[in-house]
Design a protein around this motif. Structure first.
Motif, PDB file in Angstrom:
ATOM      1  N   GLU A 161      83.573  23.361 183.653  1.00  0.00           N
ATOM      2  CA  GLU A 161      82.808  22.276 183.051  1.00  0.00           C
ATOM      3  C   GLU A 161      81.378  22.222 183.568  1.00  0.00           C
ATOM      4  N   ILE A 162      81.204  22.350 184.881  1.00  0.00           N
ATOM      5  CA  ILE A 162      79.846  22.235 185.400  1.00  0.00           C
ATOM      6  C   ILE A 162      78.994  23.429 184.986  1.00  0.00           C
ATOM      7  N   ILE A 163      79.602  24.605 184.878  1.00  0.00           N
ATOM      8  CA  ILE A 163      78.859  25.769 184.383  1.00  0.00           C
ATOM      9  C   ILE A 163      78.463  25.571 182.926  1.00  0.00           C
ATOM     10  N   ARG A 164      79.366  25.011 182.142  1.00  0.00           N
ATOM     11  CA  ARG A 164      79.061  24.752 180.727  1.00  0.00           C
ATOM     12  C   ARG A 164      77.968  23.697 180.585  1.00  0.00           C
ATOM     13  N   GLU A 165      78.095  22.595 181.359  1.00  0.00           N
ATOM     14  CA  GLU A 165      77.174  21.482 181.208  1.00  0.00           C
ATOM     15  C   GLU A 165      75.793  21.761 181.816  1.00  0.00           C
ATOM     16  N   LYS A 166      75.757  22.350 183.007  1.00  0.00           N
ATOM     17  CA  LYS A 166      74.495  22.511 183.724  1.00  0.00           C
ATOM     18  C   LYS A 166      73.785  23.828 183.421  1.00  0.00           C
ATOM     19  N   LEU A 167      74.565  24.870 183.119  1.00  0.00           N
ATOM     20  CA  LEU A 167      73.976  26.191 182.909  1.00  0.00           C
ATOM     21  C   LEU A 167      74.127  26.697 181.480  1.00  0.00           C
ATOM     22  N   SER A 168      74.809  25.907 180.639  1.00  0.00           N
ATOM     23  CA  SER A 168      75.010  26.280 179.219  1.00  0.00           C
ATOM     24  C   SER A 168      75.604  27.678 179.089  1.00  0.00           C
ATOM     25  N   ALA A 169      76.608  27.955 179.940  1.00  0.00           N
ATOM     26  CA  ALA A 169      77.213  29.291 179.968  1.00  0.00           C
ATOM     27  C   ALA A 169      78.730  29.189 180.004  1.00  0.00           C
ATOM     28  N   LYS A 170      79.368  30.279 179.638  1.00  0.00           N
ATOM     29  CA  LYS A 170      80.803  30.412 179.848  1.00  0.00           C
ATOM     30  C   LYS A 170      81.049  30.862 181.293  1.00  0.00           C
ATOM     31  N   THR A 171      82.305  30.964 181.654  1.00  0.00           N
ATOM     32  CA  THR A 171      82.657  31.288 183.038  1.00  0.00           C
ATOM     33  C   THR A 171      83.264  32.669 183.124  1.00  0.00           C
ATOM     34  N   GLY A 172      82.890  33.411 184.168  1.00  0.00           N
ATOM     35  CA  GLY A 172      83.465  34.722 184.444  1.00  0.00           C
ATOM     36  C   GLY A 172      84.554  34.603 185.491  1.00  0.00           C
ATOM     37  N   ASP A 173      84.294  35.101 186.676  1.00  0.00           N
ATOM     38  CA  ASP A 173      85.310  35.141 187.736  1.00  0.00           C
ATOM     39  C   ASP A 173      85.411  33.801 188.469  1.00  0.00           C
ATOM     40  N   VAL A 174      86.659  33.317 188.617  1.00  0.00           N
ATOM     41  CA  VAL A 174      86.953  32.146 189.431  1.00  0.00           C
ATOM     42  C   VAL A 174      87.830  32.595 190.596  1.00  0.00           C
ATOM     43  N   THR A 175      87.460  32.185 191.805  1.00  0.00           N
ATOM     44  CA  THR A 175      88.250  32.481 192.994  1.00  0.00           C
ATOM     45  C   THR A 175      88.593  31.173 193.691  1.00  0.00           C
ATOM     46  N   LEU A 176      89.864  30.970 193.958  1.00  0.00           N
ATOM     47  CA  LEU A 176      90.316  29.750 194.622  1.00  0.00           C
ATOM     48  C   LEU A 176      90.918  30.086 195.969  1.00  0.00           C
ATOM     49  N   SER A 177      90.680  29.216 196.930  1.00  0.00           N
ATOM     50  CA  SER A 177      91.231  29.388 198.276  1.00  0.00           C
ATOM     51  C   SER A 177      92.048  28.161 198.654  1.00  0.00           C
ATOM     52  N   ILE A 178      93.329  28.397 199.050  1.00  0.00           N
ATOM     53  CA  ILE A 178      94.101  27.338 199.700  1.00  0.00           C
ATOM     54  C   ILE A 178      93.538  27.256 201.118  1.00  0.00           C
ATOM     55  N   ILE A 239      85.046  36.657 201.397  1.00  0.00           N
ATOM     56  CA  ILE A 239      84.131  36.172 200.359  1.00  0.00           C
ATOM     57  C   ILE A 239      83.188  35.183 201.036  1.00  0.00           C
ATOM     58  N   PRO A 240      81.881  35.425 201.012  1.00  0.00           N
ATOM     59  CA  PRO A 240      80.946  34.622 201.812  1.00  0.00           C
ATOM     60  C   PRO A 240      81.120  33.109 201.656  1.00  0.00           C
ATOM     61  N   GLU A 241      81.304  32.631 200.426  1.00  0.00           N
ATOM     62  CA  GLU A 241      81.393  31.181 200.201  1.00  0.00           C
ATOM     63  C   GLU A 241      82.741  30.597 200.631  1.00  0.00           C
ATOM     64  N   LEU A 242      83.767  31.450 200.823  1.00  0.00           N
ATOM     65  CA  LEU A 242      85.116  30.967 201.117  1.00  0.00           C
ATOM     66  C   LEU A 242      85.671  31.461 202.438  1.00  0.00           C
ATOM     67  N   GLY A 243      85.102  32.518 203.009  1.00  0.00           N
ATOM     68  CA  GLY A 243      85.566  33.014 204.291  1.00  0.00           C
ATOM     69  C   GLY A 243      86.571  34.146 204.161  1.00  0.00           C
ATOM     70  N   THR A 244      87.379  34.328 205.191  1.00  0.00           N
ATOM     71  CA  THR A 244      88.407  35.375 205.220  1.00  0.00           C
ATOM     72  C   THR A 244      89.643  34.887 204.483  1.00  0.00           C
ATOM     73  N   LEU A 245      90.087  35.677 203.516  1.00  0.00           N
ATOM     74  CA  LEU A 245      91.177  35.267 202.633  1.00  0.00           C
ATOM     75  C   LEU A 245      92.299  36.281 202.648  1.00  0.00           C
ATOM     76  N   THR A 246      93.520  35.781 202.406  1.00  0.00           N
ATOM     77  CA  THR A 246      94.682  36.651 202.331  1.00  0.00           C
ATOM     78  C   THR A 246      95.576  36.199 201.179  1.00  0.00           C
ATOM     79  N   THR A 247      96.740  36.789 201.078  1.00  0.00           N
ATOM     80  CA  THR A 247      97.651  36.503 199.973  1.00  0.00           C
ATOM     81  C   THR A 247      98.130  35.056 200.020  1.00  0.00           C
ATOM     82  N   SER A 248      98.168  34.419 198.846  1.00  0.00           N
ATOM     83  CA  SER A 248      98.664  33.049 198.722  1.00  0.00           C
ATOM     84  C   SER A 248     100.093  33.058 198.207  1.00  0.00           C
ATOM     85  N   VAL A 249     100.964  32.292 198.858  1.00  0.00           N
ATOM     86  CA  VAL A 249     102.356  32.230 198.428  1.00  0.00           C
ATOM     87  C   VAL A 249     102.477  31.640 197.025  1.00  0.00           C
ATOM     88  N   ALA A 250     101.511  30.810 196.639  1.00  0.00           N
ATOM     89  CA  ALA A 250     101.543  30.177 195.316  1.00  0.00           C
ATOM     90  C   ALA A 250     100.637  30.869 194.310  1.00  0.00           C
TER      91      ALA A 250
END
Length: 419
Positions: A161-178, A239-250
């Motif tokens: 939503e924020i990419i659509r509203e603020k940058l008038s763009a679609k979204t490419g890669d999303v990365t989530l961290s638990i 990943i610089p913005e998220l730190g050291t990441l590993t496999t998520s059980v979920a």
């Protein structure tokens, strides 16, 4: 705010209210939902249901207290219960063992439905068997509305939503961290993990977890892997913005829901203007304290997978909590959760801003599931969510749902940050 008009006896019924999560859901409804709500608690034991009502009355004696509905797990009784209520929240699991009658009853009787399953193969089965019935009856069905997988789904939606509203763009890669998860699993959660491999073959499980298997429309684009040989082997990346990441059980469970959301927002007429985009992708990881910790988590999960598909599963089952059991209130009150996500706008060249989101909650994770279920039900009860009958995800309830969650203690902030 007034409720939507309907001709049912109840606005809302909590089925399985005597269980660990069910009692917490009833507690949240008592403390936070409108006092004129016409609702009931349902289950097999009148004595236990009376105990739930007694606890509710202590929390808020001045509100309209719930009625009692005695209901077993058979189809006829659940069919009758579904006809009485505008919305049914069911927290009776494992869903792959006990959940089909409630899902079918709601789909066929136009009763809006919410559950807290994380059993993707079961959801795939329900989609195949009953989504057409839900579309015909007008029932809005929302499986997987607990901590797994509503939170990552809402984070992803807010990033898009924020990419659509603020940058008038679609979204490419999303990365989530638990990013943080301090919680003790209940007996019901552990029973669900073991039961999944009892109820479904490896072929059925693999089919349900294929990319975009739950999406209502196919995604012809083959999503390129983001892993190098090292990350595939060791499970760790930085990943610089998220730190050291590993496999998520979920990770695979949440990915299935987010990918269904991609398809729903691409295909529903009321949501197409907010579609995620043709080059969208999603991955989820777990925040590791170090590379060594990340490698340990990755191989521990691999070992768990081996246990689940071998006779060792029967031995391991004897050492876990049983359904109905869970952490005591004092222990649960110290739990906390934080999830973070970043999203890259789908533009070339890469822009100088990306989207970042942070969601957090302090307190019982099972109470949080009660919040997610109850506030979603209230959103359908009070708002015109502009959805037809069918099977949907948390993100389909949009910003009004997120705002309600914020008022209940679940916080989320999303912003643009320098790339």
């Amino acid at each position: 705010m007034s409720f939507r008009n309907h001709d049912r006896q109840y606005d809302l019924v909590v089925f399985g209210a005597t269980g660990y999560t069910g009692a917490l859901t009833a507690e949240h409804i008592t403390a936070h939902l409108p006092s004129n709500l016409k609702w009931a608690v349902a289950g097999r034991s009148e004595t236990k249901l009376q105990n739930v009502i007694a606890e509710c009355k202590k929390l808020n004696p001045n509100r309209l207290q719930p009625e009692i509905e005695i209901c077993n797990l058979n189809g006829a009784e659940l069919n009758a219960l579904a006809k009485k209520t505008f919305i049914l929240i069911t927290v009776v699991g494992p869903y792959s063992q006990y959940g089909e009658h409630a899902f079918r009853a709601c789909a066929e009787n136009g009763t809006h439905y919410f559950d807290a399953t994380g059993e993707v193969p079961w959801v795939a089965k329900m989609l195949a068997k009953y989504e057409d019935a839900a579309k015909a009856s007008g029932a809005m069905m929302f499986p997987q509305m607990g901590l797994e997988s509503a939170v990552p789904d809402l984070i992803t939606w807010s990033l898009v939503e924020i990419i659509r509203e603020k940058l008038s763009a679609k979204t490419g890669d999303v990365t989530l961290s638990i990013h943080k998860m301090s919680a003790t699993p209940s007996g019901g959660t552990l029973a669900t993990v073991f039961n999944l491999f009892d109820q479904f073959s490896l072929g059925e499980i693999g089919s349900a977890f294929r990319p975009y298997a739950l999406s209502p429309v196919p995604n012809p684009r083959k999503v390129p892997s983001r892993d190098t040989l090292v990350t595939k082997l060791l499970g760790v990346r930085t990943i610089p913005e998220l730190g050291t990441l590993t496999t998520s059980v979920a990770g695979t469970t949440d990915t299935s829901v987010v990918q269904r959301s991609w398809g729903l927002h691409a295909s529903l007429p009321s949501r197409q203007q907010k579609s995620y985009g043709p080059n969208f992708s999603f991955v989820e990881f777990y925040r590791a304290r170090s590379w060594f910790h990340g490698i340990l988590v990755h191989f521990s999960l691999a070992l768990l997978g081996i246990v689940m598909v071998t006779p060792l599963r029967g031995i391991a089952r004897k050492f876990v909590s049983q359904p109905g059991e869970g952490p005591d209130k004092e222990t649960a009150s110290k739990e906390e959760m934080e999830q973070r996500g970043i999203a890259i706008p789908d533009v070339e060249p890469r822009p100088d801003q990306i989207a970042a989101s942070r969601a957090w909650y302090k307190g019982s994770m099972y109470y949080l599931t009660g919040i997610l279920l109850s506030e979603a039900a209230l959103t359908v009860l009070e708002d015109d969510v502009d959805l037809p009958g069918g099977v949907f995800t948390a993100s389909c309830l949009g910003q009004r749902y997120i705002d309600r969650l914020d008022g209940a203690g679940f916080k989320m902030e999303t912003k643009l940050i320098p790339s």
